[in-house]
Write a protein that holds these residues in place. Sequence first.
Motif, mmCIF file in Angstrom:
data_model
loop_
_atom_site.group_PDB
_atom_site.id
_atom_site.type_symbol
_atom_site.label_atom_id
_atom_site.label_comp_id
_atom_site.label_asym_id
_atom_site.label_seq_id
_atom_site.Cartn_x
_atom_site.Cartn_y
_atom_site.Cartn_z
ATOM 1 N N TYR A 129 0.820 -1.217 0.000
ATOM 2 C CA TYR A 129 0.000 0.000 0.000
ATOM 3 C C TYR A 129 0.854 1.267 0.000
ATOM 4 N N SER A 130 2.039 1.193 -0.555
ATOM 5 C CA SER A 130 2.956 2.324 -0.557
ATOM 6 C C SER A 130 3.244 2.729 -1.995
ATOM 7 N N TYR A 131 4.483 3.109 -2.304
ATOM 8 C CA TYR A 131 4.864 3.514 -3.657
ATOM 9 C C TYR A 131 5.214 2.265 -4.465
ATOM 10 N N ASP A 132 4.224 1.681 -5.122
ATOM 11 C CA ASP A 132 4.455 0.452 -5.873
ATOM 12 C C ASP A 132 5.517 0.643 -6.957
ATOM 13 N N GLU B 94 8.880 0.374 -5.469
ATOM 14 C CA GLU B 94 9.171 -1.011 -5.111
ATOM 15 C C GLU B 94 9.573 -1.805 -6.356
ATOM 16 N N ARG B 95 8.824 -1.603 -7.433
ATOM 17 C CA ARG B 95 9.129 -2.342 -8.663
ATOM 18 C C ARG B 95 10.436 -1.873 -9.284
ATOM 19 N N LEU B 96 10.751 -0.587 -9.124
ATOM 20 C CA LEU B 96 12.027 -0.077 -9.610
ATOM 21 C C LEU B 96 13.189 -0.782 -8.925
ATOM 22 N N ALA B 97 12.976 -1.153 -7.652
ATOM 23 C CA ALA B 97 13.996 -1.870 -6.896
ATOM 24 C C ALA B 97 13.976 -3.370 -7.175
ATOM 25 N N GLY B 98 13.056 -3.806 -8.054
ATOM 26 C CA GLY B 98 13.014 -5.206 -8.437
ATOM 27 C C GLY B 98 12.039 -6.059 -7.667
#
Length: 274
Positions: A134-137, A140-144
Amino acid sequence: MAAEQGASTQEKLAMIRGSAVMLGPAVVVDGLLAASVLAASAAAWEQGRRSGRLLWKLAAVGALTPWVYRLFLRSSMMRLGATRQEEQQSLPGDELIPDRRATELTHALTLRARPEDIWPWLVQIGSGERGGFYSYDWLERLAGAPVHSVDRILPEYQQPKVGDLINPDGSWRVLRVDPGRAFVFGDKDFVWALVVQPVDEERSRLLVRFRVSPRQAGPFASGLIVLPHLLMQKKMMKGLRRRIERAARQREAGGAMTPGMARPVSEQSPAPGL
């Protein structure tokens, strides 16, 4: 009587002397570092004033910014929304990293919802097929990390057990479950606890505590961990507020949510700050 007062004075002096020996060097070093930063910033600002170049002024502000954060903002951000009492109280999961040197953040907010409205959203937290954070998806995806925060209750994750995976690679697992009260996950050096405390019939308090073992972080790395986690956790709590309070309003209106029937969060009005 005089002898007792003399002994008490000696004990106080011994305590002061001990504190000076333990903390004195660090105070001196921090003082010298602060003085050097102030001197360099003042010189840069003066150079910028004389030359008219903005770069020098930006350099002066940049040198001071970390100290402003460390001295005035960091401590309040590490207990964002939490009272002093909440920050100091023992919470489920603390026993998993008992080291007092652990890096710890305690955030809290009051929700217009009952514990049973809050609990389903907490236990499905995680990456992969779980409900997200529920945060900055996108970050998160940028970090893999395969994170996709959902806007509905996932029935398959509503009966959590110790050992359940929180992320696909198995590095984070459920560490403790107190049904309706505490959901704790992490690993041997990292613990993230979400604790629900009822306030009255209509409101509950959500406490979120993050602890990192000094063995894992170390004094340098722990300083790097705090700021990004502060930002991500604050966003997570806002995301939880939107979802939970919407579900509670639907229940009160007689349209209690069923799995998979929640409306997109984007349709809701912005939630107030923590």
